[in-house]
Structures are given as structure tokens and as C-alpha cells.
Motif scaffolding. Structure first.
Motif, PDB file in Angstrom:
ATOM      1  N   ASP A 192      -3.569 -18.230   0.829  1.00  0.00           N
ATOM      2  CA  ASP A 192      -4.739 -17.495   0.353  1.00  0.00           C
ATOM      3  C   ASP A 192      -4.712 -16.096   0.947  1.00  0.00           C
ATOM      4  N   ALA A 193      -5.113 -15.123   0.159  1.00  0.00           N
ATOM      5  CA  ALA A 193      -5.205 -13.735   0.610  1.00  0.00           C
ATOM      6  C   ALA A 193      -6.468 -13.141   0.013  1.00  0.00           C
ATOM      7  N   THR A 194      -7.371 -12.704   0.873  1.00  0.00           N
ATOM      8  CA  THR A 194      -8.690 -12.264   0.444  1.00  0.00           C
ATOM      9  C   THR A 194      -9.042 -10.923   1.060  1.00  0.00           C
ATOM     10  N   ALA A 213       0.822  -1.215   0.000  1.00  0.00           N
ATOM     11  CA  ALA A 213       0.000   0.000   0.000  1.00  0.00           C
ATOM     12  C   ALA A 213       0.853   1.261   0.000  1.00  0.00           C
ATOM     13  N   GLY A 214       2.127   1.135  -0.235  1.00  0.00           N
ATOM     14  CA  GLY A 214       2.988   2.310  -0.277  1.00  0.00           C
ATOM     15  C   GLY A 214       3.273   2.914   1.085  1.00  0.00           C
ATOM     16  N   GLY A 215       3.126   2.119   2.138  1.00  0.00           N
ATOM     17  CA  GLY A 215       3.435   2.593   3.491  1.00  0.00           C
ATOM     18  C   GLY A 215       2.399   3.518   4.095  1.00  0.00           C
ATOM     19  N   ALA A 216       1.203   3.534   3.530  1.00  0.00           N
ATOM     20  CA  ALA A 216       0.207   4.524   3.937  1.00  0.00           C
ATOM     21  C   ALA A 216      -0.818   4.021   4.953  1.00  0.00           C
ATOM     22  N   GLY A 217      -0.749   2.763   5.353  1.00  0.00           N
ATOM     23  CA  GLY A 217      -1.785   2.207   6.222  1.00  0.00           C
ATOM     24  C   GLY A 217      -1.489   2.354   7.699  1.00  0.00           C
ATOM     25  N   ARG A 243      -3.368  -5.743  -6.001  1.00  0.00           N
ATOM     26  CA  ARG A 243      -2.194  -6.615  -6.044  1.00  0.00           C
ATOM     27  C   ARG A 243      -2.256  -7.800  -5.080  1.00  0.00           C
ATOM     28  N   LEU A 244      -3.071  -7.720  -4.040  1.00  0.00           N
ATOM     29  CA  LEU A 244      -3.066  -8.735  -2.985  1.00  0.00           C
ATOM     30  C   LEU A 244      -3.308 -10.163  -3.479  1.00  0.00           C
ATOM     31  N   PRO A 245      -4.313 -10.419  -4.305  1.00  0.00           N
ATOM     32  CA  PRO A 245      -4.599 -11.822  -4.651  1.00  0.00           C
ATOM     33  C   PRO A 245      -3.440 -12.563  -5.320  1.00  0.00           C
ATOM     34  N   ASP A 246      -2.577 -11.870  -6.065  1.00  0.00           N
ATOM     35  CA  ASP A 246      -1.496 -12.519  -6.795  1.00  0.00           C
ATOM     36  C   ASP A 246      -0.108 -12.264  -6.204  1.00  0.00           C
ATOM     37  N   ALA A 261      -4.101   2.122  -0.853  1.00  0.00           N
ATOM     38  CA  ALA A 261      -5.021   1.041  -0.485  1.00  0.00           C
ATOM     39  C   ALA A 261      -5.580   0.362  -1.730  1.00  0.00           C
ATOM     40  N   GLU A 262      -5.895   1.154  -2.734  1.00  0.00           N
ATOM     41  CA  GLU A 262      -6.423   0.578  -3.974  1.00  0.00           C
ATOM     42  C   GLU A 262      -5.363  -0.254  -4.690  1.00  0.00           C
ATOM     43  N   ASP A 263      -4.096   0.155  -4.592  1.00  0.00           N
ATOM     44  CA  ASP A 263      -3.010  -0.675  -5.128  1.00  0.00           C
ATOM     45  C   ASP A 263      -2.943  -2.008  -4.370  1.00  0.00           C
TER      46      ASP A 263
END
Length: 105
Positions: free
Chosen positions: A77-79, A17-21, A62-65, A56-58
């Protein structure tokens, strides 16, 4: 389960997430099948501001793969479980995701 495994996951998610969370909540529970053992991790992460929302949108895209590098673990698994957008008092997004980790043999 190694101590601090959830911290490796959190760092990896935040990097995506680019360190933004900002972590709001984490829950961990044991998981097992007939042949594997591991754990499920649920994270709720807040993103505040337009740049953070972009991050967050990135993460969501990107999370599933994504191939994680977690010592001694495989992310099986990542959902994304939930995404909540808000406009006031400042634009933001809250994301909840769950990851299944399986211990490497």
C-alpha cells in the motif's frame, strides 16, 4: 527487514518526483498481520521551486499505482497522507506519504 530498505524506498520516491525532493523526516515501525510481516514507512519530503512542485505532483499522481522494486519486499500500500503548498519565501510543497512493505515469502 533488510538494512537500508528505507533508502531504496526514498530513492524510488525521489525518482518518481524527478529527483527534486529533499527528505525532511522518515519514520519506520514494524507491522504484522496473522499471515504477513513487514513495516510501515512514513516520509515527509520537501519540494522547493516550480520544477520541484511539478515533480511532486507527478509523484502524487503516480504513487498509488506504481510498481516498486524493493529487494525482498512488496509494497502492499502507498498512500499520500498530507500535501502542504506554500508561496513564500519561495514556492514549495511538502508531501507526507506512507508505504506498507510486506516481506516476500
Amino acid at each position: 527487514m533488510r538494512p537500508g530498505t528505507w533508502l531504496h524506498l526514498l530513492r524510488a520516491l525521489n525518482d518518481l518526483a524527478g529527483g527534486a525532493g529533499e527528505l525532511r523526516d522518515h519514520a519506520e515501525r514494524a507491522w504484522a498481520s496473522a499471515t504477513f510481516t513487514g513495516s510501515r514507512h512514513a516520509f515527509t519530503i520537501d519540494f522547493t521551486g516550480l520544477a520541484a512542485i511539478d515533480g511532486a505532483e507527478d509523484l502524487i499522481a503516480r504513487l498509488p499505482d506504481h510498481e516498486f522494486a524493493i529487494p525482498g519486499q512488496i509494497v502492499a500500500d502507498a498512500t499520500i497522507l498530507a500535501v502542504e503548498h506554500r508561496a513564500l519565501p519561495m514556492p514549495g510543497l511538502t508531501l507526507t506519504c506512507e508505504l506498507l512493505l510486506v516481506a516476500e515469502a
